[in-house]
Enzyme design. Structure first.
Site: not given
Ligand code: TXD
Length: 319
Positions: A10-11, A83, A119-120, A176
């Site tokens: 995840g980037a 979401r 973290i997701t 969380h």
């Molecule tokens: O305390 C905690 N655990 C958290 C959790 C605190 C803050 C945010 N938290 C969760 O982290 C948030 O609800 C998200 O589920 C994750 C990641 O947050 P982020 O802000 O980095 O989300 P982004 O910017 O949407 O990045 C998610 C990336 C995006 O680039 C997608 O293209 C990629 O995930 N993505 C994938 N990568 C690889 N493989 C698959 N299948 C895939 N699907 C989406």
């Protein structure tokens, strides 16, 4: 000796921040994986180009190929979908469960010896699913939430008491966010528990209750300010703290979503508890005796996570 290898699955906002921090701290060579073409490559190149000014010697690579994470020592997973308006929690659960399946299989095939930090969101259910799909030992798969929740709590307490954050410790349990269980009697300023600080007139029970609630709502407060997206600096910092404890065998005592089997009356369940993280992964779950009120809050938190795990099982019958 070869440098450690850090794979970031995840980037997006947190993934990019993790890559930047891991590079600045020279934790190892970094692989940024994402299904979105160009994003991991672009971020990896951009961060690498900050190297000459910053003076770090690590390699960064962006990829869409799981083969590139081969032999990773640490995998930090932020892949998923946030979401969006009109989406139910179950919609999010279903989509991110599929993402955990792909990620878990990718890790299983390419980096089975890694320490995995999920973290997701929804965190506690996703870390459980990631462990199921990856098949890695339970002590090598955990979730980041407690370090962030306690960092938020410490920040607010330090502001309230006008003391350095370094001298404030916080102890949190449970899931969380909403169901987080702060243990105020184990949260201190330089060893002085919060209930004593109330007696000393440093704060009041009402003010402390408000700080606890603000901590529980900490994620929503940032979302409300940013409008699009959620927090990423502090979440990334928290996961880096956990990764360093593993890579350097620091044996830090950190709260995280860990597999609890025996402690707290649980038999094999992922939930936020204090742990020791070292070269063996989650080396120990610290089991403390809870008061009646704390146990009730903890049970509520566990029930919320159980509901999510049940929903995951209904969505994916292979689980
Ligand atoms: O305390 C905690 N655990 C958290 C959790 C605190 C803050 C945010 N938290 C969760 O982290 C948030 O609800 C998200 O589920 C994750 C990641 O947050 P982020 O802000 O980095 O989300 P982004 O910017 O949407 O990045 C998610 C990336 C995006 O680039 C997608 O293209 C990629 O995930 N993505 C994938 N990568 C690889 N493989 C698959 N299948 C895939 N699907 C989406």
């Amino acid at each position: 000796m070869a440098r450690p290898k850090i794979a970031l699955i995840g980037a997006g906002m947190i993934g990019g921040t993790l890559a930047h921090m891991a590079a600045m701290k020279e934790l190892g060579d970094i692989i940024l994986f994402d299904i979105a073409e160009g994003i991991p490559e672009g971020k990896a190149l951009d961060i690498a180009e900050s190297g000459p000014s910053e003076g770090f010697d690590v390699k960064l690579k962006g990829t869409q190929d799981y083969a590139d994470i081969a032999g990773a020592d640490v995998c930090i997973v932020t892949a998923g979908v946030p979401r969006k308006p009109g989406m139910s929690r179950d919609d999010l659960l279903g989509i991110n469960l599929k993402v955990m399946k792909a990620v878990g299989e990718g890790i299983k095939a390419n980096a089975p010896d890694a320490f995995v930090i999920c973290i997701t969101n929804p965190l506690d259910a996703m870390v459980w699913a990631l462990r199921e799909f990856s098949g890695l030992p339970h002590n090598k798969v955990c979730g980041m939430a407690g370090v962030l929740d306690s960092a938020r709590f410490r920040h607010f307490l330090a502001e309230e008491f006008k003391v350095s954050m370094r001298d404030v410790t916080a102890f949190v349990l449970g899931g969380h966010g909403d169901t987080m269980v702060p243990l105020t009697r184990y949260s201190t300023v330089a060893g002085i528990p919060l209930p004593d600080l109330i007696k000393m007139g440093w704060t009041t029970q009402d003010r402390l209750d408000a700080i606890v609630q603000r901590t529980r709502d900490g994620g929503a407060e940032i979302v409300g300010l940013l409008k699009s997206g959620s927090a990423y600096y502090a979440p990334a910092t928290s996961a880096i703290e956990m990764a360093i404890s593993y890579l350097k065998d620091q044996k830090r005592v950190l709260p995280c979503a860990a597999h609890v089997d025996g402690a707290y009356g649980l038999d094999g369940f992922y939930v936020g508890v204090p742990t020791v993280i070292g070269a063996g992964g989650i080396e120990r779950v610290i089991d403390i005796t809870l008061t009646k009120d704390e146990q009730a809050m903890f049970n509520k938190s566990v029930d919320a996570v159980k509901g999510l795990v049940k929903a995951c099982k209904e969505i994916d019958s292979t689980l």
